[in-house]
Motif scaffolding. Sequence first.
Motif, PDB file in Angstrom:
ATOM      1  N   THR A   1       0.833  -1.207   0.000  1.00 26.85           N
ATOM      2  CA  THR A   1       0.000   0.000   0.000  1.00 26.85           C
ATOM      3  C   THR A   1       0.865   1.255   0.000  1.00 26.85           C
ATOM      4  N   TRP A   2       0.315   2.346  -0.541  1.00 19.27           N
ATOM      5  CA  TRP A   2       0.971   3.644  -0.583  1.00 19.27           C
ATOM      6  C   TRP A   2       0.197   4.637   0.286  1.00 19.27           C
ATOM      7  N   GLN A   3       0.928   5.572   0.886  1.00 20.44           N
ATOM      8  CA  GLN A   3       0.302   6.623   1.675  1.00 20.44           C
ATOM      9  C   GLN A   3       0.963   7.957   1.357  1.00 20.44           C
ATOM     10  N   ARG A   4       0.154   8.968   1.032  1.00 21.93           N
ATOM     11  CA  ARG A   4       0.668  10.311   0.790  1.00 21.93           C
ATOM     12  C   ARG A   4       0.964  10.973   2.138  1.00 21.93           C
ATOM     13  N   LEU A   5       2.165  11.543   2.275  1.00 23.64           N
ATOM     14  CA  LEU A   5       2.578  12.199   3.509  1.00 23.64           C
ATOM     15  C   LEU A   5       2.552  13.710   3.329  1.00 23.64           C
ATOM     16  N   ALA A   6       2.811  14.429   4.414  1.00 25.77           N
ATOM     17  CA  ALA A   6       2.885  15.883   4.328  1.00 25.77           C
ATOM     18  C   ALA A   6       4.024  16.293   3.403  1.00 25.77           C
ATOM     19  N   ASP A   7       3.802  17.333   2.618  1.00 27.50           N
ATOM     20  CA  ASP A   7       4.840  17.835   1.718  1.00 27.50           C
ATOM     21  C   ASP A   7       5.992  18.451   2.521  1.00 27.50           C
ATOM     22  N   MET A   8       7.194  18.357   1.952  1.00 23.01           N
ATOM     23  CA  MET A   8       8.302  19.128   2.518  1.00 23.01           C
ATOM     24  C   MET A   8       8.023  20.618   2.365  1.00 23.01           C
ATOM     25  N   HIS A   9       8.672  21.423   3.194  1.00 16.11           N
ATOM     26  CA  HIS A   9       8.531  22.874   3.061  1.00 16.11           C
ATOM     27  C   HIS A   9       9.224  23.378   1.793  1.00 16.11           C
ATOM     28  N   GLU A  10      10.338  22.705   1.432  1.00 13.99           N
ATOM     29  CA  GLU A  10      11.127  23.113   0.269  1.00 13.99           C
ATOM     30  C   GLU A  10      10.981  22.083  -0.853  1.00 13.99           C
TER      31      GLU A  10
ATOM     32  N   TYR B   1      15.756  12.834   7.736  1.00 15.20           N
ATOM     33  CA  TYR B   1      16.348  14.140   7.464  1.00 15.20           C
ATOM     34  C   TYR B   1      16.580  14.296   5.962  1.00 15.20           C
ATOM     35  N   ALA B   2      16.018  15.360   5.393  1.00 16.78           N
ATOM     36  CA  ALA B   2      16.288  15.747   4.010  1.00 16.78           C
ATOM     37  C   ALA B   2      17.304  16.885   4.051  1.00 16.78           C
ATOM     38  N   ILE B   3      18.460  16.666   3.442  1.00 19.71           N
ATOM     39  CA  ILE B   3      19.612  17.563   3.636  1.00 19.71           C
ATOM     40  C   ILE B   3      19.996  18.229   2.318  1.00 19.71           C
ATOM     41  N   GLY B   4      19.971  19.556   2.302  1.00 20.17           N
ATOM     42  CA  GLY B   4      20.483  20.321   1.166  1.00 20.17           C
ATOM     43  C   GLY B   4      19.702  20.069  -0.108  1.00 20.17           C
ATOM     44  N   GLY B   5      20.416  20.068  -1.228  1.00 20.27           N
ATOM     45  CA  GLY B   5      19.811  19.866  -2.538  1.00 20.27           C
ATOM     46  C   GLY B   5      19.697  21.158  -3.317  1.00 20.27           C
ATOM     47  N   ASP B   6      18.886  21.124  -4.369  1.00 23.83           N
ATOM     48  CA  ASP B   6      18.661  22.343  -5.163  1.00 23.83           C
ATOM     49  C   ASP B   6      17.219  22.402  -5.639  1.00 23.83           C
ATOM     50  N   ARG B   7      16.756  23.631  -5.906  1.00 25.91           N
ATOM     51  CA  ARG B   7      15.448  23.830  -6.545  1.00 25.91           C
ATOM     52  C   ARG B   7      15.593  23.803  -8.060  1.00 25.91           C
ATOM     53  N   ASP B   8      16.700  24.366  -8.527  1.00 31.49           N
ATOM     54  CA  ASP B   8      17.046  24.339  -9.948  1.00 31.49           C
ATOM     55  C   ASP B   8      18.555  24.464 -10.035  1.00 31.49           C
ATOM     56  N   ILE B   9      19.091  24.560 -11.218  1.00 31.61           N
ATOM     57  CA  ILE B   9      20.539  24.485 -11.398  1.00 31.61           C
ATOM     58  C   ILE B   9      21.276  25.669 -10.776  1.00 31.61           C
ATOM     59  N   ASN B  10      20.587  26.766 -10.499  1.00 26.19           N
ATOM     60  CA  ASN B  10      21.245  27.948  -9.939  1.00 26.19           C
ATOM     61  C   ASN B  10      20.811  28.246  -8.503  1.00 26.19           C
ATOM     62  N   ASN B  11      20.220  27.301  -7.820  1.00 27.07           N
ATOM     63  CA  ASN B  11      19.628  27.603  -6.525  1.00 27.07           C
ATOM     64  C   ASN B  11      19.837  26.451  -5.549  1.00 27.07           C
ATOM     65  N   ASN B  12      21.068  26.343  -4.990  1.00 27.96           N
ATOM     66  CA  ASN B  12      21.332  25.341  -3.964  1.00 27.96           C
ATOM     67  C   ASN B  12      20.669  25.728  -2.645  1.00 27.96           C
ATOM     68  N   LEU B  13      20.373  24.720  -1.837  1.00 28.44           N
ATOM     69  CA  LEU B  13      19.672  24.931  -0.570  1.00 28.44           C
ATOM     70  C   LEU B  13      20.615  24.732   0.613  1.00 28.44           C
ATOM     71  N   ASP B  14      20.410  25.534   1.672  1.00 30.81           N
ATOM     72  CA  ASP B  14      21.222  25.391   2.868  1.00 30.81           C
ATOM     73  C   ASP B  14      20.367  24.962   4.065  1.00 30.81           C
ATOM     74  N   SER B  15      19.268  24.254   3.796  1.00 31.68           N
ATOM     75  CA  SER B  15      18.347  23.879   4.859  1.00 31.68           C
ATOM     76  C   SER B  15      18.270  22.369   5.017  1.00 31.68           C
ATOM     77  N   VAL B  16      17.830  21.970   6.205  1.00 30.39           N
ATOM     78  CA  VAL B  16      17.564  20.576   6.521  1.00 30.39           C
ATOM     79  C   VAL B  16      16.136  20.482   7.029  1.00 30.39           C
TER      80      VAL B  16
END
Length: 512
Positions: free
Chosen positions: A295-304, A319-334
């Motif tokens: 079975t699958w369950q939809r969870l709350a969306d991440m803020h980012e 823990y979801a660590i860092g990443g990017d929204r697009d090629i010019n926008n790295n993230l500094d949040s966890v």
Amino acid sequence: MRESYQPTIALQSLGSVELEALLNCSYTGSLLLSWGSVFETTVTALQLQVKSALALCLDFLHQRIDPSSCLDVASFAEAYGLADLQELAEDYVLRHFNEVAATPKFLDLPSDKLLKYLRSDSLYVPSELVVFRAVVAWIEADPTERMGFAQDLMKEVQFPLMTFREFHEVKAVDLWRACSDTLDLCWSSFSSLEEQCRVYYPKDKLVLVGGDQITADFNKRLPSRKLWYANTIRSRTGLVREIEWRMLGEMPESPRFSHAVGVLEGNLYIIGGRHYYGTVDTMNSAYRYNPLENTWQRLADMHEQRSNFSLVVRDQRIYAIGGDRDINNNLDSVECYCPESNCWRSLDQSLSGHAAAVWDGEIFISGGFDCRYQCLVSMFLYHPERGTTYLCDMSQDRALHCMEKLAGHLYVAGGVCNLRKFYTDQLLCERYDPLTDSWSSIPSLRIPHVSGASAVLEDKIYILGGYCQEDYSESGLVHRYDPATLRWENMGRMPGPNTYIRACILHFPSQL
């Protein structure tokens, strides 16, 4: 004649103090256990129905089982009807057969138990020579009584899978002086033109999730919703290894790649990623898959919205660590996901394309791209309360790589590295020792695995898919690293898309 096989139990009378501790211990209490007392203490707990003490004893046996004790544990569990413990011990024997066969306890196995292990589809051996040597050692421990079992046992050795050099050792053993007819049977099997293979069913399953397929035409790229699992690992003639892949199902939402996956309490979490290459195609959705109930369950969306980020499980939280929204926008949040709440923590710098792993409760993060998209050599600890602590740098810069924990070390492999104004494939691999805060080299990969997937299955590291930075061709192969032999093995091709895919290990119900 050797005595029949029995578990070695150093029986010691329980004193009044130890018995009182046994009767009054709880899950939060302590019970002094050792291999010399654990079997008798377990029996006492069973007889007196002291459930808390029994739980501590079984936990001791689960945690401390090793090649020298697993046969004792299996026999003890069978004698006292402890089915779960017996399954665990016998599974350990099958997965570590090479090491178990080298112990004195192995030579005391009764013939029917040995045949049961040799005939199991869960028997894992790096070579058929391991099976042959084990059979010879068992027979030679008591040749007078055991020579009659030689032919039945040798039938379980897949001689066609041996090389000529390995079979040369087979012909050289002294055993054949007393049973030359069995040697003829072995030679006939080795010389057979009929293709044979040893099929191995891992107890836990290697699962692949989503991914993309590289083509020069972006309009023809096909991100995937599919989940695949490795049903069997097959050894064929000429030391060829290959994985048989089967489809598990599909994700309920859009296809995704550059996402992250994790396993918590037996459930698979699939989080974030992209469903195409536009600036608005990065996702923040999260799903949980229960393999026991399918079975699958939809969870709350991440803020980012996140892609190219790392995900780790620590203290029953994700823990979801860092990443990017697009090629010019790295993230500094966890972001931290738990049943009760979500929370944010900050890193010291923006990151994407890095790798993360948990060792001894600590989150380690290696490499990745900085805000200028330069590959990093950094290795640091991230703690949700204490922040960041920098550790010894890697010897090589890398991003879009893999990092896995195995046997007290962290292994990094694959990815890209800096090359003037561009990147090139990173084939060099390293191993980090958290106790000494130091790095050492391990053998290099044979082909590039940029943005591939990775997982640890039964004490071996799997690197799956990815692409080659030099010509943007798909790698399409699975490579497996064995720390015991210091070798990378080609395990055949992958199913479906090969790039930006993710992997994990799940325990499936037996019907799968």
